[in-house]
Design a protein around this motif. Structure first.
Motif, short mmCIF file in Angstrom:
data_model
loop_
_atom_site.label_atom_id
_atom_site.label_comp_id
_atom_site.label_asym_id
_atom_site.label_seq_id
_atom_site.Cartn_x
_atom_site.Cartn_y
_atom_site.Cartn_z
N PRO B 63 31.07 43.31 43.12
CA PRO B 63 31.43 44.18 41.99
C PRO B 63 32.18 45.47 42.35
O PRO B 63 33.06 45.87 41.61
CB PRO B 63 30.08 44.52 41.38
N ARG B 64 31.84 46.13 43.45
CA ARG B 64 32.39 47.47 43.63
C ARG B 64 33.90 47.45 43.86
O ARG B 64 34.61 48.33 43.40
CB ARG B 64 31.71 48.18 44.80
N PHE B 65 34.39 46.45 44.56
CA PHE B 65 35.82 46.42 44.84
C PHE B 65 36.53 45.27 44.14
O PHE B 65 37.75 45.19 44.17
CB PHE B 65 36.07 46.39 46.35
N ASP B 66 35.76 44.37 43.59
CA ASP B 66 36.19 43.31 42.70
C ASP B 66 37.66 42.94 42.74
O ASP B 66 38.44 43.31 41.86
CB ASP B 66 35.80 43.72 41.27
N MET B 67 38.06 42.21 43.75
CA MET B 67 39.49 41.87 43.86
C MET B 67 39.89 40.73 42.95
O MET B 67 41.03 40.29 42.97
CB MET B 67 39.84 41.55 45.31
N GLU B 68 38.96 40.24 42.16
CA GLU B 68 39.33 39.20 41.20
C GLU B 68 40.34 39.75 40.20
O GLU B 68 41.04 38.99 39.55
CB GLU B 68 38.07 38.70 40.50
N ARG B 69 40.38 41.09 40.09
CA ARG B 69 41.39 41.72 39.24
C ARG B 69 42.79 41.31 39.66
O ARG B 69 43.72 41.31 38.86
CB ARG B 69 41.28 43.24 39.35
N TYR B 70 42.97 41.01 40.95
CA TYR B 70 44.28 40.60 41.45
C TYR B 70 44.33 39.10 41.70
O TYR B 70 45.11 38.63 42.51
CB TYR B 70 44.63 41.37 42.71
N GLY B 71 43.48 38.36 41.04
CA GLY B 71 43.49 36.91 41.21
C GLY B 71 43.01 36.48 42.57
O GLY B 71 43.44 35.48 43.11
N PHE B 72 42.10 37.24 43.15
CA PHE B 72 41.61 36.96 44.49
C PHE B 72 40.20 36.37 44.34
O PHE B 72 39.23 37.08 44.22
CB PHE B 72 41.58 38.28 45.26
N LEU B 73 40.15 35.05 44.26
CA LEU B 73 38.86 34.40 44.02
C LEU B 73 38.62 33.39 45.14
O LEU B 73 39.32 32.40 45.23
CB LEU B 73 38.88 33.69 42.67
N PRO B 74 37.66 33.66 46.01
CA PRO B 74 37.42 32.72 47.12
C PRO B 74 37.14 31.33 46.59
O PRO B 74 36.35 31.16 45.65
CB PRO B 74 36.17 33.29 47.81
N PHE B 75 37.82 30.36 47.15
CA PHE B 75 37.70 29.01 46.63
C PHE B 75 37.28 28.06 47.73
O PHE B 75 37.64 28.23 48.89
CB PHE B 75 39.03 28.57 46.00
N ASN B 76 36.53 27.05 47.34
CA ASN B 76 35.90 26.19 48.33
C ASN B 76 36.88 25.32 49.10
O ASN B 76 36.79 25.18 50.31
CB ASN B 76 34.90 25.25 47.65
N SER B 77 37.80 24.71 48.38
CA SER B 77 38.64 23.72 49.03
C SER B 77 39.97 24.33 49.42
O SER B 77 40.61 25.00 48.63
CB SER B 77 38.87 22.56 48.07
#
Lengths: 159, 176, 401, 157
Positions: B63-77
């Protein structure tokens, strides 16, 4: 049972099989021979030292030996302050020791690691395979003293 | 305007020519900028933790740096990702896995080296078991620190984001 | 995926055509930089072979090639999420060799940071245990709340994770202004949050269904396998290296060692929550009792020129004496044990009288707990494996060194 | 048993809903906002050319061999330079410097595009550091501990 009694009985038992335990702060030190290793370990388990904290190899090239050190530990209140340290010396060119996996089951990974990094062969260990090193490692065991690590100096000369 | 794939179409190699035609079209300005705009918002890194900088990698997505704002979402495959973040030391054993993961990623693919160990080995520079990632992959950004602050990772991601939006990434990232 | 990374294939061994081998890792969506080779019979696990060593960075060898003090930041990199506890054992071993004792205030400060790190480490473990069973909320909450403790540690030491805080003879930084109020606020906040963790995660029937009764470890087995840390205490064995009174000020404080009897995955998780409460209790006591005084042993403090020492001390920091660059270790050996968030860490430092340690042996809690991957899963369903893995709080760089 | 389970389900959902309505937001919108790091933060290192006495202690204590003494031909004094490819920000060099020629800056959010940019020979080592986020005009936020929210980020005036 108080601290003295169990530890003292272990000391006495070790003396009975011909070993000389030495007391140091927090450690009971025993120098053993490869033959007396298994009896000493069995005795330790009987007296409460039921698992190993560490198996360690120290390379002494000047003496031509590898010293294998077992640190046994107990979770019981009267014994937890003191570690049992068993030291065995084996020749450097053919380091062989009986495996203690039957006595201390958690020697499984500790002995395997010592074989991997120090090259000590534990006879009777079911799986002496690479543990930490890459499977294709073909150099000498890295923790031996003749395996040198590159070091750098403090100064750099520039134009 | 002549196209290189026209000749192929005459020769009857339809499949190859259509592929080339699609590639040619995608490289033209309006389509390409649209594509790069889309890519920049889906810089998904592959969830491939090489070492202990993974602790800060987790903090970047927390939450504190939440890079999902930039479409940074760790993905499994690795098949659905564009970004490989080398988090710290790459050991010899791991380097092989990293190469496989990199090969599996679709293009365009970017590599960011995070932490001193991923640049020149850091404190382990004279270890017998490490590999320097820049010898294996083309690297877009290097982040110093051991471990780098999450802001530093964010800085690299934001800069990569802008770079992709401007279509300035190199041929290497686009190939294969 | 390619064959060498992750693959499911039928084993062509005589007699056990029914057994499948599943390779999990090293690229998998969990915390792990490790590979588990799982043998399955239908849906039931018959064997697990943990393949570790993916993060083996050869720390024991490198520690031999560096001067004694330089090995502190090196060994810290084993577990950067718990860096004070991982180095305190090595620092204690050096202190025993050098014959230095830290002054009381330094011992209190070490305890303070140890407990802050323990809380952060447990939150990390709990967050990952949440994401292992797809409970993303728990991951986000734990990692968000972990930032509170990281911020606290950062204001004390100057780094988010890699503090390198303890040096032989003392610590590097004194308490900053207003630290006590900040810490107390953090504690009060965390106490409230722990209740909410219970509501959303620990008492959540869905989580209970995944974790309860899975991977039971009996006390007798835990002792024989040499398991350490919360995994041991969740099996009903009351052992904690803090009880040895070898480091910190734990013998002067009142705290409990939480113990649970069930020994299953759920109790291992709950125990971490209990330990966070105890750690906060310790931090409160440390902040109340901390004495005034120097933070570095007199032996080293007087080697720093006064012109340099006084302004630095006023700022709440110390300067290193020049001797620290070439600290000569007397001949001998020392053993030290310390309790990390993951369990007990063991150090054995041998010196031959030169500046570099002759041999540094370190056995980390995760390395001692690896054996559980082999021991616990057989007999369980494959879908119980993430629950068991998550409950062990295994940190691969620590095991591989 | 069954009733207890239902109650617990409801409790879990209610806790979730509570934070849906009243979120506990701690996100820092980097790079539009940037946290002001604490006083003693160990960030990039600054070198003061005039204070240095070339004792070499910083290079001797560097655990990562990142700090080196650069010796120029014909010059007596060697001076330290740093290699951020290796630096681990342990701060030993700053703590041992007998003349306080080395000091920490509170800048740590940098990323480099090329490897050679990270080499800092003595001349470059003296350059001033500025946070890239602040150069872009980020709002500076101060971290405040809060009983209700854990951490709060308030604008620095």
């Amino acid at each position: 049972m108080n601290t003295g009694s169990r530890l003292e009985r272990l000391e006495k038992g070790l003396r009975d099989i011909g070993l000389e335990p030495v007391k140091a702060p927090g450690v009971l030190r025993v120098d053993a021979q490869p033959e007396s290793l298994v009896p000493a370990a069995r005795l330790a388990v009987e007296h409460g030292y039921d698992h190993l904290a560490s198996v360690e190899g120290i390379d002494w090239p000047s003496e031509g030996v590898i010293e294998v050190i077992y640190h046994a530990e107990s979770y019981d209140e009267d014994l937890r302050g003191t570690l049992l340290e068993i030291r065995v010396k084996v020749p450097r060119d053919e380091p062989r020791l009986p495996s203690l996996i039957e006595v201390w089951p958690n020697a499984l990974f500790l002995e395997r690691e010592t074989w991997d990094l120090m090259g000590v062969v534990f006879e009777g260990h079911p799986e002496l395979r690479r543990l930490l090193m890459p499977p294709d490692w073909d150099g000498p065991p890295p923790l031996r003293k003749d395996f040198k690590v590159k070091t750098e100096g403090v100064f750099v000369n520039v134009e | 305007m002549t196209c290189p794939f026209m000749g192929l179409a005459f020769l009857g190699r339809l499949e190859e020519s259509s592929r080339k035609a699609a590639q040619w079209l995608v490289e033209r300005t309006p389509v390409r900028s649209l594509r790069d705009w889309a890519i920049s918002f889906s810089l998904w890194p592959v969830h491939f933790t090489t070492s202990c900088c993974g602790a800060e990698f987790a903090a970047v997505s927390a939450p504190r740096f939440d890079m999902e704002r930039y479409g940074f979402l760790p993905f499994n495959s690795p098949r659905q990702t564009n970004l490989l973040l080398i988090e710290g030391t790459l050991t010899r054993k791991m380097a092989r896995a990293a190469e496989i993961v990199y090969q599996q990623m679709p293009s365009p693919k970017f590599v960011v080296a995070m932490g001193a160990c991923a640049i020149d080995g850091g404190i382990f520079h004279n270890s017998y078991n490490i590999v320097r990632p820049h010898e294996l992959f083309p690297i877009e950004y290097f982040i110093p620190g051991c471990p780098p602050r999450p802001e530093a990772v964010a800085q690299a991601i934001v800069r990569l984001h802008e770079k992709v939006k401007r279509s300035e990434y190199g041929v290497k990232a686009r190939e294969t | 995926m390619s064959s060498s990374v992750m693959e499911a294939r039928l084993l062509e061994k005589e007699g056990d055509e029914e057994v499948y081998e599943v390779f999990i890792g090293p690229q998998h969506p969990a915390s792990g930089h490790m590979r588990l080779i799982v043998r399955l019979e239908g849906d039931v696990i018959v064997g697990v072979d943990p393949d570790i060593g993916w993060v083996h960075r050869t720390m024991e060898k490198l520690a031999e090639s560096k001067e004694a003090l330089k090995a502190i930041p090196l060994l810290e990199r084993m577990t950067i999420i718990d860096s004070q506890n991982v180095t305190i054992g090595y620092v204690r071993a050096l202190e025993k060799l050098l014959g230095v004792e830290p002054p009381p205030r330094a011992r209190y400060l070490r305890t303070l940071l140890s407990e802050i790190n323990r809380i952060a480490s447990h939150l990390y473990g709990m967050g990952l245990a949440g994401i292992f069973v797809n409970h993303s909320t728990m991951f986000m909450w734990c990692f968000g709340d972990r930032e509170v403790w990281i911020q606290l540690a950062e204001e004390l030491t100057g780094a988010r994770l890699t503090h390198s805080y303890s040096v032989p003879g003392g610590v590097r930084r004194d308490l900053p202004q207003g630290f006590k109020e900040k810490a107390l606020k953090a504690i009060r906040y965390m106490e409230k949050r722990l209740d909410e963790y219970h509501r959303i995660f620990f008492d959540n029937p869905q989580v209970r269904a995944r974790y309860e009764g899975v991977g039971v470890l009996k006390p007798h087995e835990a002792r024989r396998l040499g398991v350490v840390g919360p995994n041991l205490r969740a099996s009903g064995v009351r052992y904690d290296a803090r009880l040895l009174g070898d480091y910190g000020v734990y013998d002067e404080l009142e705290f409990e060692i939480p113990v649970r009897e069930e020994g299953d995955a759920m109790s291992r998780l709950l125990l971490r929550g209990d330990e966070i409460r105890q750690s906060m209790n310790i931090i409160r006591q440390v902040l109340d009792k901390i004495p005034e005084g120097p933070i570095l042993a007199e032996k080293y403090l007087r080697l720093i020129p006064p012109k340099l020492r006084e302004p630095a001390l006023k700022e709440g920091r110390i300067k290193f004496p020049g001797i620290f660059a070439n600290l000569k270790l007397p001949k001998g050996e020392a053993v030290a044990r310390a309790e990390m968030g993951h369990g007990e860490i063991f150090y054995h430092v041998t010196s031959d009288g030169s500046k570099k340690p002759y041999r540094v042996r370190v056995v980390t809690p995760s390395f001692r707990n690896v054996i559980l991957f082999r021991y616990l899963p057989p007999g369980h369903r494959f879908m119980d494996l993430p629950a068991i893995y998550g409950s062990l709080d295994y940190f691969p760089p620590e095991a591989d060194r | 048993m069954f009733r207890g389970k239902v109650r617990r389900h409801v409790e879990a959902i209610a806790t979730g809903l509570k934070y849906l309505v009243k979120p506990n937001r701690i996100t820092v919108y980097y790079p539009e906002e940037a946290i002001v790091l604490s006083e003693r933060y160990r960030g990039m290192i600054h070198y003061d050319w005039d204070k240095c006495i070339s004792c070499g202690l910083c290079a001797m204590i560097c655990p990562a061999d990142a700090m080196k003494m650069y010796r120029k031909k014909g010059e007596k004094k060697a001076r330290p330079g740093i290699n951020y490819q290796r630096c681990i920000f342990c701060g030993y060099c700053v703590d041992i410097c007998p003349t306080n020629a080395l000091s920490f800056t509170r800048v740590h959010d940098v990323a480099f595009e090329k490897l050679d940019e990270m080499l800092y020979p003595p001349e470059k080592f003296t350059s001033e550091w500025r946070s890239p986020a602040e150069e872009r005009g980020a709002r500076r936020l101060r971290v405040v501990f809060d009983e209700e929210r854990g951490l709060k980020h308030v604008p620095e005036q």
